[in-house]
Design an enzyme around this catalytic site. Sequence first.
Site, short mmCIF file in Angstrom:
data_model
loop_
_atom_site.label_atom_id
_atom_site.label_comp_id
_atom_site.label_asym_id
_atom_site.label_seq_id
_atom_site.Cartn_x
_atom_site.Cartn_y
_atom_site.Cartn_z
N GLU A 177 0.83 -1.22 0.00
CA GLU A 177 0.00 0.00 0.00
C GLU A 177 0.86 1.27 0.00
OE1 GLU A 177 -2.75 -0.47 3.31
OE2 GLU A 177 -4.15 -1.54 2.03
N GLU A 376 -5.81 -8.14 -1.10
CA GLU A 376 -6.50 -7.94 0.18
C GLU A 376 -7.93 -7.52 -0.11
OE1 GLU A 376 -4.76 -5.30 3.11
OE2 GLU A 376 -2.74 -5.98 2.59
P1 P53 Z 1 -7.04 -2.91 9.55
C1 P53 Z 1 -5.73 1.77 5.92
C2 P53 Z 1 -6.54 1.84 4.81
C3 P53 Z 1 -6.67 0.73 4.01
C4 P53 Z 1 -5.97 -0.43 4.29
O1 P53 Z 1 -6.76 -2.86 7.98
C5 P53 Z 1 -5.13 -0.47 5.38
C6 P53 Z 1 -5.02 0.62 6.20
C7 P53 Z 1 -4.19 0.54 7.41
O2 P53 Z 1 -4.97 0.16 8.50
O3 P53 Z 1 -4.35 -1.52 5.67
C8 P53 Z 1 -4.39 -2.74 4.98
O4 P53 Z 1 -6.16 -3.97 10.10
C9 P53 Z 1 -3.09 -3.39 5.30
C10 P53 Z 1 -3.19 -4.50 6.30
C11 P53 Z 1 -4.35 -4.22 7.23
C12 P53 Z 1 -5.62 -4.26 6.42
O5 P53 Z 1 -5.58 -3.33 5.36
O6 P53 Z 1 -6.69 -1.57 10.04
O7 P53 Z 1 -2.33 -3.79 4.18
O8 P53 Z 1 -1.95 -4.61 6.95
O9 P53 Z 1 -4.42 -5.08 8.32
C13 P53 Z 1 -6.88 -4.01 7.22
O10 P53 Z 1 -8.48 -3.27 9.70
#
Ligand code: P53
Length: 479
Positions: A177, A376
């Site tokens: 990201e 993801e």
């Molecule tokens: P969490 C922000 C916006 C979009 C994705 O996020 C993000 C984030 C950071 O929080 O992170 C990605 O755990 C990232 C993962 C993360 C996942 O999205 O905050 O690549 O490491 O765990 C979900 O709910």
Amino acid sequence: MTFSIPKDFLWGGAVAAHQLEGAWQAGGKGVSLADVMTAGANGIPRQITAEVEPDKFYPNHEAIDFYHHYKADLKLFAEMGFKCFRTSIAWTRIFPLGDEQEPNEAGLRFYDDLFAECHKYGIEPVITLSHFEIPNHLIRKYGGWRDRRLIDFFVHFATVVFKRYRKQVKYWMTFNEINNQTNYKEQFLLATDSGLVLDADDPQSEALMYQAAHYELVASALAVKVGRQINPDFKLGCMLNVSPLYPATCKPADAFQALKAMQRRYWFADVQTLGKYPRHMEAFFKANGLRADITLEDRIVLEEGTVDYLGFSYYNSLTVAAQSDNPEYHFVGPEAAVANSYLATSDWGWPIDPLGLRYSLNWLADHYHKPLMIVENGLGARDEIAADGQIHDDYRIAYLRAHIQAMKTAIEKDGVEVIGYTPWGCIDLVSAGTGQMSKRYGFIYVDRDDQGNGSLARMKKDSFYWYQKVIKSNGQDLS
Ligand code: P53
């Protein structure tokens, strides 16, 4: 040409080392940024301490202890039918400080074993080199990616692991990201992407972000070049968070705001797939005196180090409204974002928008002409153990079903090329944004709470059996 999910489609799941491995000091591992981040909560940011403070709770230190449970966990992934498993290599297992010459053999051995275990089940590892895990020493000594020397440290790390896992790993991504930092007023995003630990209102943050991002892009391109020499069969990708930005209304100023916001948030993909900065960013940098240090050699490297595929995370869309009649203001983050009344939100306030995934796939295909991998996607939700002792996570199934359906439609009707789908947090893990365990994404439940209590026992949720069926039918049976 076929317009259906290919036979060799990479179904799997995604995690990141720091969010599940735990064992933060095992085998000589060094302290990473994730090791100095405390727990937050919904709307309460995590704190970043300079060093590990003995009286504070750091949820990533133990996480779900995948380091000691990986064999049993991979067995469960194999039972679901995973074709691939996306994780990252913790930089600090290999280079505990980040600026050493010699790698740490014990750290390398852990990933030898992990990848061997994957291959035992025919699971292809998909590996991110830098997923929010910068060595803390590189933050404290060099100020993170504001320092050009980080390029050498990162490329050295990449070279060591490319050589070591030349035969075990084919799919790589450089920076997780990488574009999140465009929201540079959020301390967490700037720190996790670039190791820039700044106060939210630091007047330098915008300039430091663009410079750091440039060094990361050069490091990414150099890594791609080196990787290709080490093994020409490698598939080397970039990784962006994609949240398409919709205009709040059909007012031209709103539509223009959304367009500008897309440009400001996704130009990283132009650099990584097309090999150069887009002209709108060059014009923006010139007008504002940003990204001061770029050399001719850097530009050549960027052209030579373009990626083979584009990996991205998709959770939600965002909606923006024009802030004023002046479309020239800089920032395209939360202050332009407005609620979208057409979309429901998750318990953590993230909009739920499956059509936004189809929109994103189309937009990325139109702009970048590369194979796409959804690395993801998922719903962070609270799970309850029901009276029958099971977890009936039909809300998670509903979210994933709608998003897989959107992906299928993009492949079948829009002709988009997608090579894989790895939902986030296939086993419950520590949330990156909040540090919570209770924000769960997994098909597999892990008994651990936000304070770090629990047996760490694993348990299959209803979604486990559902996803197993999806993979077995190659995405045909979503019922
Ligand atoms: P969490 C922000 C916006 C979009 C994705 O996020 C993000 C984030 C950071 O929080 O992170 C990605 O755990 C990232 C993962 C993360 C996942 O999205 O905050 O690549 O490491 O765990 C979900 O709910």
